[in-house]
Structure formats: C-alpha cells, structure tokens
Design a protein around this motif. Structure first.
Motif, PDB file in Angstrom:
ATOM      1  N   THR A 190       9.244   2.014 -18.886  1.00  0.00           N
ATOM      2  CA  THR A 190       9.779   0.851 -18.183  1.00  0.00           C
ATOM      3  C   THR A 190      10.723   1.272 -17.069  1.00  0.00           C
ATOM      4  OG1 THR A 190       9.640  -0.402 -20.245  1.00  0.00           O
ATOM      5  CG2 THR A 190      10.974  -1.343 -18.488  1.00  0.00           C
ATOM      6  N   THR A 191      11.540   2.303 -17.326  1.00  0.00           N
ATOM      7  CA  THR A 191      12.479   2.781 -16.312  1.00  0.00           C
ATOM      8  C   THR A 191      11.741   3.267 -15.075  1.00  0.00           C
ATOM      9  OG1 THR A 191      14.129   3.379 -17.973  1.00  0.00           O
ATOM     10  CG2 THR A 191      14.291   4.476 -15.840  1.00  0.00           C
ATOM     11  N   ARG A 192      10.676   4.029 -15.273  1.00  0.00           N
ATOM     12  CA  ARG A 192       9.913   4.515 -14.114  1.00  0.00           C
ATOM     13  C   ARG A 192       9.274   3.365 -13.342  1.00  0.00           C
ATOM     14  NH1 ARG A 192       7.237   9.204 -17.833  1.00  0.00           N
ATOM     15  NH2 ARG A 192       8.917  10.749 -17.631  1.00  0.00           N
ATOM     16  N   ASP A 193       8.757   2.365 -14.064  1.00  0.00           N
ATOM     17  CA  ASP A 193       8.167   1.218 -13.357  1.00  0.00           C
ATOM     18  C   ASP A 193       9.198   0.552 -12.451  1.00  0.00           C
ATOM     19  OD1 ASP A 193       5.712   1.577 -14.549  1.00  0.00           O
ATOM     20  OD2 ASP A 193       6.042   0.075 -16.121  1.00  0.00           O
ATOM     21  N   GLU A 194      10.430   0.506 -12.891  1.00  0.00           N
ATOM     22  CA  GLU A 194      11.470  -0.147 -12.104  1.00  0.00           C
ATOM     23  C   GLU A 194      12.001   0.768 -10.990  1.00  0.00           C
ATOM     24  OE1 GLU A 194      13.082  -2.879 -15.848  1.00  0.00           O
ATOM     25  OE2 GLU A 194      14.246  -1.120 -15.172  1.00  0.00           O
ATOM     26  N   VAL A 195      12.315   1.995 -11.338  1.00  0.00           N
ATOM     27  CA  VAL A 195      12.940   2.900 -10.362  1.00  0.00           C
ATOM     28  C   VAL A 195      11.942   3.377  -9.318  1.00  0.00           C
ATOM     29  CG1 VAL A 195      14.111   5.133 -10.126  1.00  0.00           C
ATOM     30  CG2 VAL A 195      14.705   3.596 -11.999  1.00  0.00           C
ATOM     31  N   PHE A 196      10.685   3.576  -9.704  1.00  0.00           N
ATOM     32  CA  PHE A 196       9.676   4.079  -8.771  1.00  0.00           C
ATOM     33  C   PHE A 196       9.053   2.982  -7.919  1.00  0.00           C
ATOM     34  CE2 PHE A 196       8.433   8.012 -11.559  1.00  0.00           C
ATOM     35  CZ  PHE A 196       9.661   8.575 -11.258  1.00  0.00           C
ATOM     36  N   ASN A 197       9.453   1.754  -8.095  1.00  0.00           N
ATOM     37  CA  ASN A 197       8.896   0.656  -7.296  1.00  0.00           C
ATOM     38  C   ASN A 197       9.601   0.613  -5.935  1.00  0.00           C
ATOM     39  OD1 ASN A 197       7.895  -1.689  -6.213  1.00  0.00           O
ATOM     40  ND2 ASN A 197       8.547  -3.027  -7.874  1.00  0.00           N
ATOM     41  N   THR A 198       8.919   1.096  -4.908  1.00  0.00           N
ATOM     42  CA  THR A 198       9.518   1.155  -3.562  1.00  0.00           C
ATOM     43  C   THR A 198       9.085  -0.010  -2.688  1.00  0.00           C
ATOM     44  OG1 THR A 198       7.676   2.544  -2.778  1.00  0.00           O
ATOM     45  CG2 THR A 198       9.644   3.665  -3.621  1.00  0.00           C
ATOM     46  N   SER A 199       8.454  -1.034  -3.285  1.00  0.00           N
ATOM     47  CA  SER A 199       8.010  -2.176  -2.499  1.00  0.00           C
ATOM     48  C   SER A 199       9.136  -3.160  -2.213  1.00  0.00           C
ATOM     49  CB  SER A 199       6.873  -2.912  -3.210  1.00  0.00           C
ATOM     50  OG  SER A 199       7.331  -3.514  -4.403  1.00  0.00           O
ATOM     51  N   ARG A 200      10.258  -3.015  -2.940  1.00  0.00           N
ATOM     52  CA  ARG A 200      11.361  -3.952  -2.763  1.00  0.00           C
ATOM     53  C   ARG A 200      12.199  -3.592  -1.552  1.00  0.00           C
ATOM     54  NH1 ARG A 200      11.409  -3.331  -8.562  1.00  0.00           N
ATOM     55  NH2 ARG A 200      12.939  -1.677  -8.357  1.00  0.00           N
TER      56      ARG A 200
ATOM     57  N   ARG B 160       3.959   5.595  -5.678  1.00  0.00           N
ATOM     58  CA  ARG B 160       3.900   5.713  -7.139  1.00  0.00           C
ATOM     59  C   ARG B 160       2.862   6.754  -7.556  1.00  0.00           C
ATOM     60  NH1 ARG B 160       5.469   3.076 -11.976  1.00  0.00           N
ATOM     61  NH2 ARG B 160       5.020   4.680 -13.525  1.00  0.00           N
ATOM     62  N   ALA B 161       1.728   6.797  -6.857  1.00  0.00           N
ATOM     63  CA  ALA B 161       0.711   7.800  -7.174  1.00  0.00           C
ATOM     64  C   ALA B 161       1.265   9.211  -6.997  1.00  0.00           C
ATOM     65  CB  ALA B 161      -0.521   7.596  -6.304  1.00  0.00           C
ATOM     66  N   ALA B 162       2.017   9.417  -5.910  1.00  0.00           N
ATOM     67  CA  ALA B 162       2.596  10.739  -5.660  1.00  0.00           C
ATOM     68  C   ALA B 162       3.644  11.091  -6.714  1.00  0.00           C
ATOM     69  CB  ALA B 162       3.214  10.774  -4.259  1.00  0.00           C
ATOM     70  N   LEU B 163       4.470  10.129  -7.086  1.00  0.00           N
ATOM     71  CA  LEU B 163       5.498  10.388  -8.094  1.00  0.00           C
ATOM     72  C   LEU B 163       4.870  10.711  -9.448  1.00  0.00           C
ATOM     73  CD1 LEU B 163       7.931   7.534  -7.051  1.00  0.00           C
ATOM     74  CD2 LEU B 163       8.468   9.973  -6.999  1.00  0.00           C
ATOM     75  N   ASP B 164       3.816   9.993  -9.796  1.00  0.00           N
ATOM     76  CA  ASP B 164       3.130  10.288 -11.061  1.00  0.00           C
ATOM     77  C   ASP B 164       2.504  11.685 -11.043  1.00  0.00           C
ATOM     78  OD1 ASP B 164       3.821   7.864 -12.165  1.00  0.00           O
ATOM     79  OD2 ASP B 164       1.932   6.876 -11.674  1.00  0.00           O
ATOM     80  N   LEU B 165       1.966  12.085  -9.908  1.00  0.00           N
ATOM     81  CA  LEU B 165       1.392  13.431  -9.796  1.00  0.00           C
ATOM     82  C   LEU B 165       2.473  14.496  -9.931  1.00  0.00           C
ATOM     83  CD1 LEU B 165      -1.143  12.819  -6.900  1.00  0.00           C
ATOM     84  CD2 LEU B 165      -1.725  13.506  -9.226  1.00  0.00           C
ATOM     85  N   LEU B 166       3.621  14.255  -9.338  1.00  0.00           N
ATOM     86  CA  LEU B 166       4.718  15.214  -9.459  1.00  0.00           C
ATOM     87  C   LEU B 166       5.208  15.312 -10.902  1.00  0.00           C
ATOM     88  CD1 LEU B 166       6.697  14.342  -6.204  1.00  0.00           C
ATOM     89  CD2 LEU B 166       5.524  16.493  -6.687  1.00  0.00           C
ATOM     90  N   LEU B 167       5.237  14.173 -11.604  1.00  0.00           N
ATOM     91  CA  LEU B 167       5.612  14.213 -13.020  1.00  0.00           C
ATOM     92  C   LEU B 167       4.598  15.002 -13.840  1.00  0.00           C
ATOM     93  CD1 LEU B 167       6.818  10.554 -13.697  1.00  0.00           C
ATOM     94  CD2 LEU B 167       8.241  12.604 -13.686  1.00  0.00           C
TER      95      LEU B 167
ATOM     96  N   LEU C 120       0.827  -1.207   0.000  1.00  0.00           N
ATOM     97  CA  LEU C 120       0.000   0.000   0.000  1.00  0.00           C
ATOM     98  C   LEU C 120       0.861   1.257   0.000  1.00  0.00           C
ATOM     99  CD1 LEU C 120      -2.785  -1.123   2.515  1.00  0.00           C
ATOM    100  CD2 LEU C 120      -2.966  -0.899   0.022  1.00  0.00           C
ATOM    101  N   ARG C 121       1.950   1.225   0.769  1.00  0.00           N
ATOM    102  CA  ARG C 121       2.869   2.374   0.752  1.00  0.00           C
ATOM    103  C   ARG C 121       3.459   2.566  -0.653  1.00  0.00           C
ATOM    104  NH1 ARG C 121       4.629   0.442   5.885  1.00  0.00           N
ATOM    105  NH2 ARG C 121       6.388  -0.613   4.862  1.00  0.00           N
TER     106      ARG C 121
ATOM    107  N   GLN D  81       5.202  11.604   5.765  1.00  0.00           N
ATOM    108  CA  GLN D  81       5.996  10.376   5.811  1.00  0.00           C
ATOM    109  C   GLN D  81       6.364   9.908   4.404  1.00  0.00           C
ATOM    110  OE1 GLN D  81       3.603   7.611   8.008  1.00  0.00           O
ATOM    111  NE2 GLN D  81       3.686   8.811   9.910  1.00  0.00           N
ATOM    112  N   LEU D  82       5.411   9.994   3.502  1.00  0.00           N
ATOM    113  CA  LEU D  82       5.648   9.590   2.117  1.00  0.00           C
ATOM    114  C   LEU D  82       6.781  10.420   1.505  1.00  0.00           C
ATOM    115  CD1 LEU D  82       3.006   8.947  -0.630  1.00  0.00           C
ATOM    116  CD2 LEU D  82       4.729  10.691  -1.004  1.00  0.00           C
TER     117      LEU D  82
END
Length: 403
Positions: A393-403, A20-27, A14-15, A50-51
């Motif tokens: 594809t780069t954003r999908d990988e770099v913006f994934n903070t679940s790892r 990702r929602a916040a990063l997309d909004l900033l973009l 969920l985090r 916190q985000l």
C-alpha cells in the motif's frame, strides 16, 4: 475534464504509468542504467532520461555507482531511494509482540521483541503496541512519524461489522470494543489489521512458494491450526473475517466440539493441531517426548520423525499425514485450489517426507489433486507478511506521480 490527473491516456497518466513500471523494475532487479531501464520498459533513451530525472527530483530514485567491466564508458546506475518511505509490521501472540520497520525497498532496518507473558496483560494493549513499534523505530534510527503505514497481524480476525476481535479468545486485552479507535488515536500513521495466517499467505505469494499463483490454500500449523484462502489473487476473508478458521472444522476421527469459540478449538484442531502431536507420540509408545511447550515439542517430534527412519517415527508421520489430509480434503472439495502450501513449524519441520505423505493421502481422499508444496518463508513469516502488506500500500501511494 480533459487533461485532468485521473483521465486515462493523458500525458500525465502515461508518465505516471512509466514511472511506476521503472520503479518496480528497480525494486526487482536492483541498480539499473538508463539504457537498461529503457530496454526493459520499451522507452527511448531521451524518454528514459527524462523519467529518471523526474524520479530523482521527486526523491524516489538516486544515482549509485557506475557499470564496470564493459567496453566503452561506464554508465551511471540508479536505484530506488530506500529512504523515500518506511512501513512497519507487528506480529502479535499471547507471549510476545514482534515489530519491524522496513524501508521502501523491503529491507528490514529495525526490529524489536516485546515479551507479553501472562493470562492478563501487564500493561494496556495500546501501550504494548506503541512500545513494540517504538522499539523497532528506535532500532532503525527513525521517529514514529517516519512510518508511513503499519499492519498488525493477530490470531483470529477483527469483525468488519463490529470492530471486535473474533476467534482469538486466548489473546488477552484485545477484545475491548473501543480498541481500534484507541489505537487509531494513539498512532500517527494509518493502521491495518489482518489475520496472522492471511499474512503468511501474503508473504508466500510475494516472496515464497506461491509466487505466480492466483488460487491457493495455505495450511498453517503452529500455535493453532488455520488456513488462508487466496482466490483470484485476493485473500478471501468472509463476512466476519472468519474464512480460514479451519481449526473449528468438524472432521471424522474426533468427537464433535460444541461451543467452539468458547472452547477456542474444534474437530480439526483436536485431530491434527500441534497439541495433538505430543499426545499421539505418547499413545504410540514413544518414550522421548519433549517437555517443551506443545508447538515446539510438535515441531521437534515431526523433524525427528522425518530424519530418522524407525517404525515408531513412520507411524507418527503416517498418522499425522492422514489427519492433515482429512481436513484438507474438505477444503479441496469446496475450493478446488491449484496449490496447497504447508506452513508453520509443525508442517515445515517435516519437509519433503511429510509433504509426500500428505500428498498421497489427499489423492486418496479428494476428487481433485492440487499440488502440495512446503512454504519457503520460514523466518517470522507473519511479520514478513505484515511488512509486505504495509509496503504494498505504501508503494502504491508514494510511487504515484500522477498527483
């Protein structure tokens, strides 16, 4: 296992979704305050704080300036850190390779053009690709290892079953069996390959006339005549990658072309491709036909005809529109698209005048009536599409903070 990174509904997932929602909004919107991000995402102020702290620590956002001109204290603004990752794109034609590097926000930070004239490559394709990429990387003030992903756009398509380039016999040096393996060994980043017209469709879908549309056909006419088919929001490439090679389409009004891949042409190409326009101009009695290469001459003739209302210009445009609609009618009858985007200099140079003529002809020839629009992405659309594809594809990988 409960609580693992990939389990839906866990706090970590969920985090990551909120991140990702916040990063997309900033973009999309540019610098935003914590309060604005909270309102746009529906998060509380503490959660939004916190985000942002989490994303700042991860090197994905940075503080930049404050709000001004509003009552009360100025609020801190945040933006995506443009240096979080870089992606690159190449647009390959027989005459040159255009290369560009973009930061994670999509801003082009370096570009380079490598001329590749001649029927035989002066240097191996591996060297051409690395030289073009290195030129753009150097212009960006980066190193080759800084590029997260590269997308290369070429005419034709690489057959997913054999790895061989098909439908582009005019691209010298790109048909050796081991080419993709050799490029993979020479480059440090993942490399993807895509048909040039498909990349124009990516650019129009993300930045231009097809935004918000999941089903559309893009008709391209410049050096060659081709199409991109987007169905359900995804590119349709076909079994061999040849979906959209409409230049080979047999159409009335021109003799059948046999052995089309050897001829590198077909009925629709002969009828309505860019090379047919200067020929048509001479046939109807135009005296001032440019002596420039056919794609450039075609664009000049169409632009002139759309801007100067004379008998010959009207005849040129009307005949060209009928020829374009003849092939489009077959595509529309099979695909029933919501939208048709006209792109490439031999189409966009005609503007609204040509678009309206093709629309009227298509409504006479096809049962369904899609809306025709002129493409919005005019400057290096293949290269822009390659960058957008690599960035996605780069954003999908770099913006994934679940790892």
């Amino acid at each position: 296992m409960a609580g693992s990174a990939g389990t839906p509904g866990t706090p970590r997932v969920l985090r990551a979704m909120n991140d990702r929602a916040a990063l997309d909004l900033l973009l999309e919107h540019g610098p935003l305050s914590r309060t604005r991000i909270g309102k746009l995402t529906g998060l509380s102020k503490p959660t939004a704080s916190q985000l942002l702290a989490r994303l700042e620590a991860a090197g994905l956002v940075l503080a930049t300036g404050t709000t001004e001109g509003r009552p009360g204290p100025n609020a801190q603004l945040y933006e995506v850190d443009p240096t979080a990752a870089y992606a690159a794109g190449l647009d390959v034609t027989p005459e040159r390779i255009l290369a560009a590097v973009a930061d994670i926000t999509g801003r082009t930070v370096g570009s380079y053009e490598l001329p590749t004239p001649g029927r035989r490559p002066a240097q191996p394709v591996i060297r051409q690709v690395t030289d073009a990429l290195d030129g753009a990387v150097k212009a960006a003030g980066l190193a080759r290892d800084d590029v997260h992903r590269l997308v290369i756009g070429t005419p034709g398509a690489f057959d997913p079953n054999t790895g061989r380039l098909r439908y582009a016999s005019h691209l010298p040096g790109w048909h050796t069996p081991a080419l993709l393996d050799e490029l993979a060994a020479a480059l440090p980043m993942p490399v993807e390959y895509e048909n040039d017209v498909n990349l124009v469709a990516v650019a129009e879908q993300r930045l231009g006339a097809a935004r918000g549309h999941d089903d559309f056909v893009l008709l391209w006419n410049e050096g060659g005549l081709g199409a991109a088919l987007v169905l359900g929001g995804r590119l349709h490439r076909g079994w061999t990658g040849g979906a959209g090679e409409v230049g080979f389409l047999p159409v009335p009004g021109t003799p059948l072309v046999r052995q089309v891949t050897k001829a590198n042409s077909g009925g629709y190409q002969e009828l309505a491709g860019s090379q047919a326009i200067p020929r048509l101009a001479r046939e109807i009695g135009m005296s001032s036909v440019p002596s420039t290469p056919y794609a450039e001459a075609a664009a000049t003739l169409v632009e002139r005809a759309a801007g100067e209302d004379t008998v010959l210009n009207r005849l040129l445009l009307q005949t060209y529109a009928t020829r374009l609609a003849t092939g489009l009618a077959s595509l529309v009858s099979v695909l029933d698209p919501e939208l048709v985007v006209l792109s490439g200099a031999s189409l966009t140079s005609g503007g609204e005048v040509l678009r309206a003529l093709v629309q009227a002809e298509l409504e006479e020839l096809a049962a369904s009536r899609p809306r025709l629009v002129v493409g919005d992405v005019r400057e290096h659309p293949v290269l822009r599409g390659a960058l957008e594809s690599a960035l996605g594809t780069t954003r999908d990988e770099v913006f994934n903070t679940s790892r």
